[in-house]
Design a protein around this motif. Structure first.
Motif, PDB file in Angstrom:
ATOM      1  N   CYS A 111       9.497  -5.900   7.569  1.00 19.78           N
ATOM      2  CA  CYS A 111      10.032  -5.410   6.295  1.00 19.78           C
ATOM      3  C   CYS A 111       9.054  -4.517   5.544  1.00 19.78           C
ATOM      4  CB  CYS A 111      10.441  -6.593   5.423  1.00 19.78           C
ATOM      5  SG  CYS A 111       9.179  -7.853   5.330  1.00 19.78           S
ATOM      6  N   GLY A 163       1.374  -9.023   9.279  1.00 18.26           N
ATOM      7  CA  GLY A 163       2.787  -8.805   9.007  1.00 18.26           C
ATOM      8  C   GLY A 163       3.635  -9.992   9.394  1.00 18.26           C
ATOM      9  N   GLY A 164       3.999 -10.048  10.660  1.00 17.88           N
ATOM     10  CA  GLY A 164       4.915 -11.089  11.067  1.00 17.88           C
ATOM     11  C   GLY A 164       6.293 -10.857  10.511  1.00 17.88           C
ATOM     12  N   CYS A 165       6.516  -9.613  10.061  1.00 20.43           N
ATOM     13  CA  CYS A 165       7.786  -9.270   9.448  1.00 20.43           C
ATOM     14  C   CYS A 165       7.897  -7.754   9.499  1.00 20.43           C
ATOM     15  CB  CYS A 165       7.794  -9.767   8.006  1.00 20.43           C
ATOM     16  SG  CYS A 165       9.020  -9.038   6.945  1.00 20.43           S
ATOM     17  N   GLU A 192      -3.161  -9.689  15.882  1.00 20.04           N
ATOM     18  CA  GLU A 192      -1.695  -9.597  15.816  1.00 20.04           C
ATOM     19  C   GLU A 192      -1.201  -8.430  16.658  1.00 20.04           C
ATOM     20  OE1 GLU A 192       0.000  -9.858  11.891  1.00 20.04           O
ATOM     21  OE2 GLU A 192       1.582  -8.437  12.393  1.00 20.04           O
ATOM     22  N   LYS A 225       7.548  -6.334  -0.780  1.00 18.31           N
ATOM     23  CA  LYS A 225       7.824  -5.503  -1.955  1.00 18.31           C
ATOM     24  C   LYS A 225       6.600  -4.791  -2.494  1.00 18.31           C
ATOM     25  CE  LYS A 225      11.945  -6.622  -1.677  1.00 18.31           C
ATOM     26  NZ  LYS A 225      12.839  -5.605  -1.106  1.00 18.31           N
ATOM     27  N   ARG A 254      -7.186 -11.483  -7.148  1.00 16.32           N
ATOM     28  CA  ARG A 254      -7.432 -10.758  -5.901  1.00 16.32           C
ATOM     29  C   ARG A 254      -7.635  -9.280  -6.204  1.00 16.32           C
ATOM     30  NH1 ARG A 254      -2.487 -10.127  -1.873  1.00 16.32           N
ATOM     31  NH2 ARG A 254      -1.818  -8.899  -3.647  1.00 16.32           N
ATOM     32  N   SER A 314      -1.288  -7.498   0.576  1.00 15.35           N
ATOM     33  CA  SER A 314      -0.939  -8.839   1.042  1.00 15.35           C
ATOM     34  C   SER A 314      -2.228  -9.529   1.451  1.00 15.35           C
ATOM     35  CB  SER A 314       0.048  -8.781   2.213  1.00 15.35           C
ATOM     36  OG  SER A 314      -0.508  -8.067   3.289  1.00 15.35           O
ATOM     37  N   THR A 323       5.633 -22.965  -0.642  1.00 11.57           N
ATOM     38  CA  THR A 323       5.689 -22.038  -1.774  1.00 11.57           C
ATOM     39  C   THR A 323       4.821 -20.816  -1.491  1.00 11.57           C
ATOM     40  OG1 THR A 323       6.152 -23.792  -3.346  1.00 11.57           O
ATOM     41  CG2 THR A 323       5.160 -21.788  -4.228  1.00 11.57           C
ATOM     42  N   HIS A 324       3.641 -21.058  -0.938  1.00  8.23           N
ATOM     43  CA  HIS A 324       2.770 -19.926  -0.606  1.00  8.23           C
ATOM     44  C   HIS A 324       3.412 -19.038   0.455  1.00  8.23           C
ATOM     45  CE1 HIS A 324      -0.868 -22.489  -2.065  1.00  8.23           C
ATOM     46  NE2 HIS A 324      -0.266 -21.870  -3.048  1.00  8.23           N
ATOM     47  N   ALA A 325       4.018 -19.648   1.461  1.00 11.17           N
ATOM     48  CA  ALA A 325       4.639 -18.864   2.540  1.00 11.17           C
ATOM     49  C   ALA A 325       5.786 -18.021   1.997  1.00 11.17           C
ATOM     50  CB  ALA A 325       5.136 -19.801   3.645  1.00 11.17           C
ATOM     51  N   ILE A 326       6.606 -18.622   1.142  1.00 15.83           N
ATOM     52  CA  ILE A 326       7.751 -17.888   0.576  1.00 15.83           C
ATOM     53  C   ILE A 326       7.260 -16.764  -0.337  1.00 15.83           C
ATOM     54  CG2 ILE A 326       9.693 -18.122  -1.034  1.00 15.83           C
ATOM     55  CD1 ILE A 326      10.082 -20.976   0.226  1.00 15.83           C
ATOM     56  N   ASN A 327       6.280 -17.067  -1.169  1.00 17.58           N
ATOM     57  CA  ASN A 327       5.719 -16.031  -2.052  1.00 17.58           C
ATOM     58  C   ASN A 327       5.093 -14.902  -1.242  1.00 17.58           C
ATOM     59  OD1 ASN A 327       6.492 -17.391  -4.294  1.00 17.58           O
ATOM     60  ND2 ASN A 327       4.451 -18.086  -4.884  1.00 17.58           N
ATOM     61  N   HIS A 383       5.727 -13.880   1.696  1.00 19.93           N
ATOM     62  CA  HIS A 383       6.754 -13.068   2.346  1.00 19.93           C
ATOM     63  C   HIS A 383       7.429 -12.142   1.336  1.00 19.93           C
ATOM     64  CE1 HIS A 383      10.694 -12.787   4.811  1.00 19.93           C
ATOM     65  NE2 HIS A 383       9.885 -11.802   5.100  1.00 19.93           N
ATOM     66  N   MET A 384       7.718 -12.682   0.161  1.00 19.46           N
ATOM     67  CA  MET A 384       8.389 -11.867  -0.872  1.00 19.46           C
ATOM     68  C   MET A 384       7.481 -10.714  -1.308  1.00 19.46           C
ATOM     69  SD  MET A 384       9.982 -13.013  -4.544  1.00 19.46           S
ATOM     70  CE  MET A 384       8.471 -13.463  -5.383  1.00 19.46           C
ATOM     71  N   TYR A 385       6.235 -11.040  -1.617  1.00 22.66           N
ATOM     72  CA  TYR A 385       5.345  -9.985  -2.121  1.00 22.66           C
ATOM     73  C   TYR A 385       4.956  -9.008  -1.012  1.00 22.66           C
ATOM     74  CZ  TYR A 385       5.067 -12.921  -6.267  1.00 22.66           C
ATOM     75  OH  TYR A 385       5.385 -13.649  -7.390  1.00 22.66           O
ATOM     76  N   GLU A 390      12.701 -10.635  15.021  1.00 23.17           N
ATOM     77  CA  GLU A 390      13.860 -10.005  14.387  1.00 23.17           C
ATOM     78  C   GLU A 390      14.505  -9.124  15.441  1.00 23.17           C
ATOM     79  OE1 GLU A 390      12.673  -8.123  10.520  1.00 23.17           O
ATOM     80  OE2 GLU A 390      10.834  -9.209  10.895  1.00 23.17           O
ATOM     81  N   SER A 432       6.701 -10.011  16.476  1.00 21.03           N
ATOM     82  CA  SER A 432       5.291 -10.096  16.131  1.00 21.03           C
ATOM     83  C   SER A 432       4.688 -11.363  16.747  1.00 21.03           C
ATOM     84  CB  SER A 432       5.134 -10.128  14.602  1.00 21.03           C
ATOM     85  OG  SER A 432       3.796 -10.364  14.243  1.00 21.03           O
TER      86      SER A 432
END
Lengths: 462, 80
Positions: free
Chosen positions: B79, B75-77, A219, B63, A330, B67, B52-56, B58-60, A189, A194
């Motif tokens: 956000c 992370g990898g993000c 990481e 927010k 979980r 995780s 679907t798992h990757a998108i979920n 990332h979303m969760y 980004e 990362s």
């Protein structure tokens, strides 16, 4: 690129039945040869489709939209996987995100208008800013500020970002019952990079009914916040910022996968990870509130510089006839005293021809607050802050997700191929728990607005 | 100190015993190779829907404070 053989379909008669039988035989043979259910052998799920060395391509386009004018995101994603003749597997993924909209800055609403600077801003003044560039010359720029109306949730209205992430994973059979895996991921980004690498080993036992696996992940993240990384707990109005920051993490995961019976597969993962470095959100601040409810100033948040997380994850897959089910749970706890519980259930219902399905899903999530979470700082208290964050994501809340997915297999009689189209719609609602009542004039304001979001995902794989 | 060491040893022994019992239990579960027809179904694979798992995830991840679990919690993000 060669497409895989056509599967079942409503049309085709005896030829289709023969193909169906052949396909099931191939799938069962594949399971016998080593397509055990271990997570470490991710690519084997596609092995039945790529037994002859073909590429599998799975693509999706996701659109995410939060309520109240908050974040919108569009995310195309594609996954390539292949099983080679010698049993090696490859899986690669490319993701692009584009986000825009408004994002909460952490401050509380007020009965007075509030003015904030955009991350790249260097002043709260509406006047143009004069500053010295790196070459030593003076430059003048218009002020980068935004004003929030009384009673409104303070949000930076100009948030936008793009992310590109690429990952690749290889699987390598070492023996009939031992498999190694390794891979890496790069995510970029404009204010965050990362890099991570992972490796794992999985061993099958008891005629491949049991798999034990162990994986490690390392990481490294580089943060280059727009406008600089704020000094934690510093006065917002002073714009005390420094250069880039880093954080790094190490994780490990033990997994047990067990075939319970002909229709039930279960998996348990124990995870432990530790991150260290600059763990603050550089764009989040806290309001300093007087006993009358007035805002007297703001501080940048300050989080501990390390975080250790432990989690237990349990997933079950079961199938009966035209139904299949995925139930997962979980439990997670971390060194910030966040405890969370998650439960998710999806049920897939196939039509008699097994070429269409409906899949409702529901997810429940609950978390306690981090021990340093506070919605505001009391102006009469000590000005020394050990750790503090008003980031609602670290507060106590619960959330529900309700969704529905529809999928259809598409057969092409011309070239004897099959593909699958799917569309999914999820609704996510987050509700804050254990809310503190604000003092004085804050009592009539909505300090904890929660979050609602819609996710639409369109998928196509072949 | 002795109490701590004893507690530690007892806990380890219990973990080892639980692991041994678990593995022993695993040996009596499962299916024969020719009974894997249902397990071979696409919708019975643990990673049947990686996107679907990757998108979920990332979303969760962006927010919520939690995780990972299914995979690594990294992370990898930027956000969160």
């Amino acid at each position: 690129m060669q497409l895989k053989p056509r599967g079942t379909g409503a049309k085709g008669g005896a030829a289709a039945d023969a193909r169906l039988a052949r396909r099931r035989l191939i799938a069962a043979s594949c399971a016998l040869l080593g397509a055990t259910a271990a997570r470490a052998q991710e690519a084997t799920n596609a092995a039945s489709d790529s037994i002859s060395g073909e590429w599998n391509v799975d693509s999706a386009l996701a659109y995410y939209h939060e309520g109240a004018g908050r974040i919108k995101a569009i995310e195309p994603i594609v996954n390539f996987s292949k099983t080679f003749g010698d049993g090696r597997t490859f899986s690669g993924q490319v993701v692009f995100d584009s986000l825009s909209g408004s994002t909460p800055n952490g401050a509380l609403p007020s009965i007075q208008p509030q003015t904030f600077a955009s991350p790249s801003g260097a002043s709260l003044s509406a006047s143009p800013v004069t500053y010295t560039t790196s070459s030593g010359t003076l430059a003048t720029e218009s002020a980068r500020i935004y004003t929030v109306n009384p009673g409104q949730q303070p949000m930076d209205p100009n948030y936008h970002d793009q992310r590109l992430a690429v990952s690749a994973n290889w699987g390598l059979p070492l023996s009939r019952v031992l498999n190694a895996s390794y891979g890496g991921k790069l995510s970029y980004e404009r204010d965050f990079v990362s890099v991570s690498a992972n490796a794992g080993i999985a061993r099958d036992f008891f005629e491949k009914n049991t798999t034990l696996s162990f994986q490690i992940n390392n990481e490294f993240d580089k943060l280059n916040p727009i406008g600089g990384a704020p000094v934690p707990a510093s006065d917002y109005a002073l714009f005390q910022k420094t250069g880039g920051k880093t954080k790094d993490g190490v994780g490990m995961m033990f997994g047990l996968t067990q075939v319970m019976n002909r229709r039930w597969l279960t998996e348990v993962n124990f995870s432990l990870d530790r991150f260290h470095g600059y763990l603050n959100d550089p764009y989040k601040i806290l309001s300093i509130i007087s006993p009358s409810g007035g805002t007297t100033g703001y501080l940048y948040e300050k989080r501990p510089s390390s975080r250790t997380r432990k989690s237990v994850y349990w997933e079950n897959r079961a199938a009966w006839g035209r139904l299949s089910m995925d139930l997962s749970m979980r439990y997670m706890v971390d060194s910030w005293r966040v405890h969370s519980d998650t439960a998710a259930l999806s049920v897939r219902w196939w039509n008699p021809d097994r070429d269409r399905f409906l899949e409702p899903n529901v997810r429940w999530y609950r978390q306690s607050a981090a021990d340093f979470y506070t919605p505001w700082i009391d102006s009469t208290g000590s000005r020394y802050i050990s750790y503090a964050s008003a980031d609602a994501r670290l507060g106590a809340f619960h959330a529900f997700t309700y969704g529905l997915k529809y999928g259809a297999k598409i057969t092409d009689s011309q070239d004897d191929t099959t593909s699958e189209f799917s569309v999914r719609v999820d609704y996510y609602r987050q509700t804050p728990d254990h809310q503190l009542v604000g003092p004085g004039s804050l009592q009539g304001l909505d300090l904890y607005p929660g979050l609602q979001a819609i996710l639409v995902q369109i998928g196509y794989k072949f | 100190m002795k109490i701590h060491i004893t507690t530690f040893r007892v806990r380890n022994l219990m973990l080892i015993a639980a692991g041994a019992l678990l593995l022993n239990g695993c040996a009596s579960l499962g299916v024969k190779p020719w009974q894997r027809d249902v397990l071979a179904r696409e919708d019975m694979q643990l990673n049947a829907e990686p996107l679907t798992h990757a998108i979920n995830d990332h979303m969760y991840f962006s927010k919520e404070a939690s995780s990972g679990g299914r995979g690594f919690a990294g992370g990898g993000c930027g956000c969160n």
